[in-house]
Scaffold this motif. Structure first.
Motif, PDB file in Angstrom:
ATOM      1  N   ALA A 115       8.204  -1.980  -7.163  1.00 60.05           N
ATOM      2  CA  ALA A 115       8.720  -2.218  -5.818  1.00 60.05           C
ATOM      3  C   ALA A 115       7.826  -1.654  -4.726  1.00 60.05           C
ATOM      4  N   VAL A 116       6.995  -0.692  -5.067  1.00 66.47           N
ATOM      5  CA  VAL A 116       6.203   0.022  -4.064  1.00 66.47           C
ATOM      6  C   VAL A 116       5.250  -0.890  -3.293  1.00 66.47           C
ATOM      7  N   GLU A 117       4.588  -1.817  -3.948  1.00 67.85           N
ATOM      8  CA  GLU A 117       3.586  -2.659  -3.272  1.00 67.85           C
ATOM      9  C   GLU A 117       4.182  -3.469  -2.132  1.00 67.85           C
ATOM     10  N   GLN A 118       5.326  -4.085  -2.365  1.00 68.09           N
ATOM     11  CA  GLN A 118       5.975  -4.884  -1.323  1.00 68.09           C
ATOM     12  C   GLN A 118       6.354  -4.010  -0.127  1.00 68.09           C
ATOM     13  N   ILE A 119       6.912  -2.856  -0.424  1.00 65.68           N
ATOM     14  CA  ILE A 119       7.331  -1.950   0.646  1.00 65.68           C
ATOM     15  C   ILE A 119       6.112  -1.430   1.396  1.00 65.68           C
ATOM     16  N   ARG A 120       5.082  -1.037   0.664  1.00 65.05           N
ATOM     17  CA  ARG A 120       3.859  -0.508   1.281  1.00 65.05           C
ATOM     18  C   ARG A 120       3.273  -1.512   2.271  1.00 65.05           C
ATOM     19  N   ALA A 121       3.202  -2.773   1.889  1.00 62.85           N
ATOM     20  CA  ALA A 121       2.609  -3.796   2.745  1.00 62.85           C
ATOM     21  C   ALA A 121       3.370  -3.937   4.061  1.00 62.85           C
ATOM     22  N   LYS A 122       4.684  -3.970   3.995  1.00 59.40           N
ATOM     23  CA  LYS A 122       5.480  -4.126   5.220  1.00 59.40           C
ATOM     24  C   LYS A 122       5.365  -2.906   6.136  1.00 59.40           C
ATOM     25  N   ILE A 123       5.434  -1.731   5.552  1.00 60.06           N
ATOM     26  CA  ILE A 123       5.389  -0.515   6.363  1.00 60.06           C
ATOM     27  C   ILE A 123       3.998  -0.328   6.967  1.00 60.06           C
ATOM     28  N   SER A 124       2.966  -0.515   6.172  1.00 65.65           N
ATOM     29  CA  SER A 124       1.609  -0.353   6.684  1.00 65.65           C
ATOM     30  C   SER A 124       1.323  -1.347   7.795  1.00 65.65           C
ATOM     31  N   ALA A 125       1.817  -2.572   7.659  1.00 61.23           N
ATOM     32  CA  ALA A 125       1.624  -3.571   8.716  1.00 61.23           C
ATOM     33  C   ALA A 125       2.243  -3.093  10.020  1.00 61.23           C
ATOM     34  N   ALA A 126       3.439  -2.515   9.951  1.00 60.92           N
ATOM     35  CA  ALA A 126       4.097  -2.005  11.154  1.00 60.92           C
ATOM     36  C   ALA A 126       3.296  -0.862  11.777  1.00 60.92           C
ATOM     37  N   ILE A 127       2.742   0.011  10.948  1.00 62.71           N
ATOM     38  CA  ILE A 127       1.947   1.131  11.462  1.00 62.71           C
ATOM     39  C   ILE A 127       0.661   0.615  12.094  1.00 62.71           C
ATOM     40  N   PHE A 128      -0.012  -0.298  11.421  1.00 62.79           N
ATOM     41  CA  PHE A 128      -1.303  -0.784  11.909  1.00 62.79           C
ATOM     42  C   PHE A 128      -1.191  -1.671  13.144  1.00 62.79           C
ATOM     43  N   GLN A 129       0.015  -2.166  13.452  1.00 66.69           N
ATOM     44  CA  GLN A 129       0.202  -2.914  14.691  1.00 66.69           C
ATOM     45  C   GLN A 129       0.078  -1.992  15.900  1.00 66.69           C
ATOM     46  N   GLY A 130       0.185  -0.691  15.646  1.00 63.31           N
ATOM     47  CA  GLY A 130      -0.128   0.278  16.690  1.00 63.31           C
ATOM     48  C   GLY A 130       1.021   0.864  17.461  1.00 63.31           C
ATOM     49  N   THR A 131       2.250   0.438  17.206  1.00 60.21           N
ATOM     50  CA  THR A 131       3.346   0.997  17.993  1.00 60.21           C
ATOM     51  C   THR A 131       4.136   2.062  17.252  1.00 60.21           C
ATOM     52  N   VAL A 132       4.158   2.012  15.930  1.00 58.52           N
ATOM     53  CA  VAL A 132       4.979   2.937  15.140  1.00 58.52           C
ATOM     54  C   VAL A 132       4.303   4.300  15.044  1.00 58.52           C
ATOM     55  N   SER A 133       5.058   5.339  15.397  1.00 59.61           N
ATOM     56  CA  SER A 133       4.542   6.697  15.253  1.00 59.61           C
ATOM     57  C   SER A 133       5.496   7.592  14.469  1.00 59.61           C
ATOM     58  N   THR A 134       6.666   7.058  14.096  1.00 53.53           N
ATOM     59  CA  THR A 134       7.640   7.838  13.341  1.00 53.53           C
ATOM     60  C   THR A 134       8.296   6.972  12.280  1.00 53.53           C
ATOM     61  N   LEU A 180       3.868   6.486  -2.149  1.00 56.98           N
ATOM     62  CA  LEU A 180       4.188   5.606  -1.026  1.00 56.98           C
ATOM     63  C   LEU A 180       4.405   6.422   0.242  1.00 56.98           C
ATOM     64  N   VAL A 181       5.214   7.461   0.130  1.00 60.18           N
ATOM     65  CA  VAL A 181       5.507   8.314   1.288  1.00 60.18           C
ATOM     66  C   VAL A 181       4.238   9.021   1.763  1.00 60.18           C
ATOM     67  N   LEU A 182       3.500   9.641   0.844  1.00 65.31           N
ATOM     68  CA  LEU A 182       2.283  10.375   1.224  1.00 65.31           C
ATOM     69  C   LEU A 182       1.252   9.449   1.879  1.00 65.31           C
ATOM     70  N   GLY A 183       1.103   8.255   1.355  1.00 63.90           N
ATOM     71  CA  GLY A 183       0.146   7.310   1.936  1.00 63.90           C
ATOM     72  C   GLY A 183       0.515   6.911   3.347  1.00 63.90           C
ATOM     73  N   ARG A 184       1.809   6.692   3.609  1.00 63.17           N
ATOM     74  CA  ARG A 184       2.220   6.328   4.963  1.00 63.17           C
ATOM     75  C   ARG A 184       2.084   7.523   5.907  1.00 63.17           C
ATOM     76  N   MET A 185       2.273   8.726   5.372  1.00 64.76           N
ATOM     77  CA  MET A 185       2.061   9.914   6.203  1.00 64.76           C
ATOM     78  C   MET A 185       0.600  10.001   6.628  1.00 64.76           C
ATOM     79  N   ARG A 186      -0.312   9.689   5.714  1.00 70.14           N
ATOM     80  CA  ARG A 186      -1.745   9.693   6.058  1.00 70.14           C
ATOM     81  C   ARG A 186      -2.057   8.647   7.119  1.00 70.14           C
ATOM     82  N   GLU A 187      -1.465   7.475   6.990  1.00 69.13           N
ATOM     83  CA  GLU A 187      -1.683   6.434   7.996  1.00 69.13           C
ATOM     84  C   GLU A 187      -1.159   6.868   9.360  1.00 69.13           C
ATOM     85  N   LEU A 188      -0.039   7.571   9.373  1.00 72.52           N
ATOM     86  CA  LEU A 188       0.539   8.033  10.636  1.00 72.52           C
ATOM     87  C   LEU A 188      -0.270   9.151  11.286  1.00 72.52           C
TER      88      LEU A 188
END
Length: 117
Positions: free
Chosen positions: A25-44, A62-70
């Motif tokens: 399940a992680v890959e699908q979730i990762r793609a959606k969350i990373s897309a939201a972060i990389f659009q530039g508006t998400v900070s939390t 998954l959590v640690l990777g999104r923390m790094r992106e943030l």
């Protein structure tokens, strides 16, 4: 496994996870969350784990990777309502400071307090 991704404000996303989170399940979730972060508006990101019954190491990744992106946008993460077992895993992973128990509204208020001083 299913999840909901909700933009609460322009900067804040609440991710509600349900069922079992494993490497399938992680890959699908990762793609959606990373897309939201990389659009530039998400900070939390608030991870609402209340409906999650199981998480393997890929979930922690998954959590640690999104923390790094943030980090690029001085972002924040909250791990909301982890189960006792997940709480131990997060503690061992160094994620203890990001855990909290409460409602999504309380987590949002906490983030506003962190962001706004």
């Amino acid at each position: 496994m299913h999840f909901q991704l909700e933009m609460v404000t322009r900067e804040t996303v609440v991710i509600r996870l349900f069922g079992e989170l494993d490497h399938h399940a992680v890959e699908q979730i990762r793609a959606k969350i990373s897309a939201a972060i990389f659009q530039g508006t998400v900070s939390t990101i608030i991870w609402n784990l209340e409906g999650l019954s199981f998480m393997d190491s890929s979930g922690v990744g998954l959590v640690l990777g999104r923390m790094r992106e943030l980090e690029a946008v001085a972002g924040r993460t909250i791990l909301l309502n982890p189960s006792p077992t997940m709480r131990k895993v997060f503690q061992f992973s160094g994620l203890g400071p990001w855990m909290m128990d409460g409602t999504e509204e309380q987590a949002i208020d906490r983030v506003r307090g962190i962001v706004n001083g």
